[in-house]
Enzyme design. Structure first.
Site, PDB file in Angstrom:
ATOM      1  N   HIS A 144       0.843  -1.198   0.000  1.00  0.00           N
ATOM      2  CA  HIS A 144       0.000   0.000   0.000  1.00  0.00           C
ATOM      3  C   HIS A 144       0.871   1.238   0.000  1.00  0.00           C
ATOM      4  O   HIS A 144       1.932   1.253   0.627  1.00  0.00           O
ATOM      5  CB  HIS A 144      -0.925   0.011   1.227  1.00  0.00           C
ATOM      6  CG  HIS A 144      -2.063   0.965   1.068  1.00  0.00           C
ATOM      7  ND1 HIS A 144      -1.977   2.286   1.426  1.00  0.00           N
ATOM      8  CD2 HIS A 144      -3.298   0.787   0.544  1.00  0.00           C
ATOM      9  CE1 HIS A 144      -3.120   2.881   1.143  1.00  0.00           C
ATOM     10  NE2 HIS A 144      -3.936   1.996   0.606  1.00  0.00           N
ATOM     11  N   GLU A 146      -7.873  -4.592  -0.790  1.00  0.00           N
ATOM     12  CA  GLU A 146      -8.442  -5.153  -2.012  1.00  0.00           C
ATOM     13  C   GLU A 146      -8.376  -6.680  -2.027  1.00  0.00           C
ATOM     14  O   GLU A 146      -9.164  -7.332  -2.697  1.00  0.00           O
ATOM     15  CB  GLU A 146      -7.736  -4.562  -3.231  1.00  0.00           C
ATOM     16  CG  GLU A 146      -7.676  -3.042  -3.114  1.00  0.00           C
ATOM     17  CD  GLU A 146      -8.114  -2.321  -4.337  1.00  0.00           C
ATOM     18  OE1 GLU A 146      -8.046  -2.910  -5.407  1.00  0.00           O
ATOM     19  OE2 GLU A 146      -8.518  -1.157  -4.220  1.00  0.00           O
TER      20      GLU A 146
HETATM   21  N1  COA Z   1       4.211  -7.185  -5.320  1.00  0.00           N
HETATM   22  C1  COA Z   1       5.547  -7.247  -5.551  1.00  0.00           C
HETATM   23  N2  COA Z   1       6.371  -6.242  -5.268  1.00  0.00           N
HETATM   24  C2  COA Z   1       5.863  -5.126  -4.741  1.00  0.00           C
HETATM   25  C3  COA Z   1       4.480  -5.018  -4.474  1.00  0.00           C
HETATM   26  C4  COA Z   1       3.643  -6.103  -4.780  1.00  0.00           C
HETATM   27  N3  COA Z   1       2.345  -6.059  -4.555  1.00  0.00           N
HETATM   28  N4  COA Z   1       4.242  -3.784  -3.949  1.00  0.00           N
HETATM   29  C5  COA Z   1       5.419  -3.148  -3.899  1.00  0.00           C
HETATM   30  N5  COA Z   1       6.386  -3.960  -4.383  1.00  0.00           N
HETATM   31  C6  COA Z   1       7.805  -3.652  -4.482  1.00  0.00           C
HETATM   32  C7  COA Z   1       8.085  -2.859  -5.740  1.00  0.00           C
HETATM   33  O1  COA Z   1       8.352  -3.700  -6.834  1.00  0.00           O
HETATM   34  C8  COA Z   1       9.275  -2.047  -5.347  1.00  0.00           C
HETATM   35  O2  COA Z   1      10.417  -2.847  -5.448  1.00  0.00           O
HETATM   36  P1  COA Z   1      11.794  -2.217  -6.033  1.00  0.00           P
HETATM   37  O3  COA Z   1      12.137  -1.102  -5.085  1.00  0.00           O
HETATM   38  O4  COA Z   1      12.739  -3.363  -6.005  1.00  0.00           O
HETATM   39  O5  COA Z   1      11.471  -1.719  -7.407  1.00  0.00           O
HETATM   40  C9  COA Z   1       9.036  -1.768  -3.863  1.00  0.00           C
HETATM   41  O6  COA Z   1       8.175  -2.801  -3.401  1.00  0.00           O
HETATM   42  C10 COA Z   1       8.377  -0.421  -3.654  1.00  0.00           C
HETATM   43  O7  COA Z   1       7.326  -0.268  -4.591  1.00  0.00           O
HETATM   44  P2  COA Z   1       6.605   1.126  -4.891  1.00  0.00           P
HETATM   45  O8  COA Z   1       5.880   1.020  -6.185  1.00  0.00           O
HETATM   46  O9  COA Z   1       7.537   2.270  -4.698  1.00  0.00           O
HETATM   47  O10 COA Z   1       5.610   1.173  -3.698  1.00  0.00           O
HETATM   48  P3  COA Z   1       4.315   2.015  -3.630  1.00  0.00           P
HETATM   49  O11 COA Z   1       4.176   2.456  -2.249  1.00  0.00           O
HETATM   50  O12 COA Z   1       4.225   3.067  -4.660  1.00  0.00           O
HETATM   51  O13 COA Z   1       3.257   0.885  -4.006  1.00  0.00           O
HETATM   52  C11 COA Z   1       1.230  -0.080  -4.507  1.00  0.00           C
HETATM   53  C12 COA Z   1       2.012   0.814  -3.546  1.00  0.00           C
HETATM   54  C13 COA Z   1      -0.153  -0.338  -3.919  1.00  0.00           C
HETATM   55  C14 COA Z   1       1.070   0.651  -5.855  1.00  0.00           C
HETATM   56  C15 COA Z   1       1.977  -1.419  -4.682  1.00  0.00           C
HETATM   57  O14 COA Z   1       2.187  -2.037  -3.449  1.00  0.00           O
HETATM   58  C16 COA Z   1       1.300  -2.356  -5.666  1.00  0.00           C
HETATM   59  O15 COA Z   1       1.456  -2.198  -6.875  1.00  0.00           O
HETATM   60  N6  COA Z   1       0.499  -3.344  -5.149  1.00  0.00           N
HETATM   61  C17 COA Z   1      -0.232  -4.248  -6.019  1.00  0.00           C
HETATM   62  C18 COA Z   1      -1.500  -3.616  -6.523  1.00  0.00           C
HETATM   63  C19 COA Z   1      -2.545  -3.470  -5.456  1.00  0.00           C
HETATM   64  O16 COA Z   1      -2.811  -4.379  -4.665  1.00  0.00           O
HETATM   65  N7  COA Z   1      -3.175  -2.288  -5.423  1.00  0.00           N
HETATM   66  C20 COA Z   1      -4.222  -1.977  -4.477  1.00  0.00           C
HETATM   67  C21 COA Z   1      -3.722  -1.067  -3.409  1.00  0.00           C
HETATM   68  S1  COA Z   1      -4.960  -0.771  -2.178  1.00  0.00           S
END
Ligand code: COA
Length: 381
Positions: A259, A317
């Site tokens: 998240h 979710e």
């Molecule tokens: N699966 C695998 N790796 C994940 C991940 C996931 N669900 N969520 C984060 N990561 C990893 C990223 O690949 C990244 O790795 P890196 O630094 O080696 O590139 C690291 O964790 C940080 O990711 P980042 O995109 O900066 O984190 P964020 O805070 O922006 O991400 C989300 C938040 C929700 C966008 C992300 O966790 C995600 O894409 N989750 C899956 C989609 C989802 O469930 N969305 C609903 C959210 S309520």
């Protein structure tokens, strides 16, 4: 920075003051109207929680009765809206498109009394949303819409209009807990869109319609569909580890994990996990719940191995997909059902914005050309 220059997402920029919900990302805590989500969501009715957002206190029994009746009498949609939704269903448009089209027309043939009665408009929008979604779904099934029943509560009536039969108590409780859990969540994109529209002194129906448009995007609440596919695949293959590893090895993100705001556990995941556990225990349905629990454990373990610096656990979710699927919602209705809940937050924010308004008008950094002079069309190369 990318080739197109810096990207701006307004992270950590404060653009409003609110008493509606408070998120503590470090602690993994969410308050709705001052109550921890774990406390209020499984206990309240949707109407109680909506009243809390609109009036800043829980209703007493008499206030609740009046409020429920007021909301329930605003549920019917005019024929014009039903026609638009029927057309959308016939043309195979997605449910969120149908909702946007139907909602935009919802004040047709509707007596809202005093045109300045903004709360009446807010209630009209909240009350009509489930009717629009259910009508669309019925048309999609080749069936006629089912008229709302004022004797049923908001959640029960939504299920009734979808199915044409009275829902079980456990289905109503499960849905109600879901609706209460996601009703408001700080200044997410759709809520911000609603506040921005109202800040121009536009109206609440316009704000809610814009918010539906914002919610429709896959980056805002679009994960439960893919989550369900993943759980179903693991369930069918009888192997969670294989399914999770295949996704991570392919460089994909695990849907329903992680998240942006919560650095600890997403508290809504706990509420919905408990609600799903309770629902599946009594439902006697094919038990994807156990698969989901196993997949959660495997996913957390493998993510911890691969991203040791980052706490990545299931988010709201993940269990939304499990719970709504158990209740019988098709994946196509996950986003519209999210909207049926979140509209409570949208209208409460819109009213809050109206009470203490200032036009939302940020600035953009210009990085385009300068000093150009006009060339008539005939002289251009
Ligand atoms: N699966 C695998 N790796 C994940 C991940 C996931 N669900 N969520 C984060 N990561 C990893 C990223 O690949 C990244 O790795 P890196 O630094 O080696 O590139 C690291 O964790 C940080 O990711 P980042 O995109 O900066 O984190 P964020 O805070 O922006 O991400 C989300 C938040 C929700 C966008 C992300 O966790 C995600 O894409 N989750 C899956 C989609 C989802 O469930 N969305 C609903 C959210 S309520």
């Amino acid at each position: 920075m990318n080739d197109a220059g810096p990207s701006f997402g307004l992270e950590d920029v404060t653009v409003a003051q609110t008493r509606l919900s408070s998120i503590d990302g470090e602690e993994g805590a969410l308050l709705i109207g001052g109550y921890p989500v774990e406390d209020i969501a499984p206990n309240a009715t949707y109407e109680e929680e909506l009243y809390l957002l609109l009036h800043d206190s829980l209703p007493n029994a008499e206030e609740l009765r009046d409020f429920q009746a007021d909301l329930a009498r605003r549920r019917s949609i005019p024929d014009e809206v039903a026609s638009v939704v029927r057309r959308a269903a016939r043309e195979g448009r997605p449910a969120m498109d149908a909702l946007r089209m139907g909602l935009a027309a919802v004040t047709l043939s509707t007596d809202l009394g005093d045109p300045s009665a903004t709360e009446a408009k807010a209630l009209r929008v909240v009350a009509a949303m489930p009717t629009i979604v259910a009508a669309y779904w019925r048309f999609r099934q080749g069936a006629d819409p089912v008229s709302p029943r004022t004797a049923l509560g908001h959640a029960a009536n939504y299920l009734y209009m979808l199915r044409g039969e009275e829902p079980s108590r456990s289905a109503v409780r499960g849905l109600e807990t879901y609706l209460n859990t996601v009703i408001d969540h700080g200044l997410n994109a759709s809520t911000f869109a609603a506040r921005t529209v109202v800040s121009t002194e536009s109206d609440i129906v316009s704000a809610a319609t814009a918010a539906v448009g914002a919610l429709k995007g896959p980056l805002h609440g679009g994960a439960p569909g893919p989550v369900l596919n993943m759980i179903q695949e693991a369930h069918d293959r009888g192997n969670c580890e294989e399914v999770v590893r295949a996704r991570l090895d392919a460089g994909e993100r695990l849907m329903g994990f992680g998240h942006r705001v919560y650095r600890a556990r997403d508290p809504r995941a706990d509420v919905l996990s408990a609600a799903a556990e309770e629902f599946y225990a009594g439902a006697g349905r094919e038990n994807v719940f156990e698969t989901a629990r196993e997949l959660e454990a495997v996913g957390s373990r493998l993510l911890a191995e691969r991203k040791p610096d980052r706490r990545l656990e299931t988010n709201v979710e993940f269990y939304t997909a499990v719970l709504l699927h158990g209740i019988g919602f098709p994946a196509e209705l996950f986003s519209p059902t999210f909207a049926v809940s979140r509209v409570g937050g949208w209208v409460a924010h819109a009213l809050e914005q109206k009470r203490n308004n200032r036009l939302v008008r940020p600035v953009a950094r210009y990085d385009g050309a300068e000093g150009r002079t006009w060339t008539p069309i005939g002289e251009r190369e």
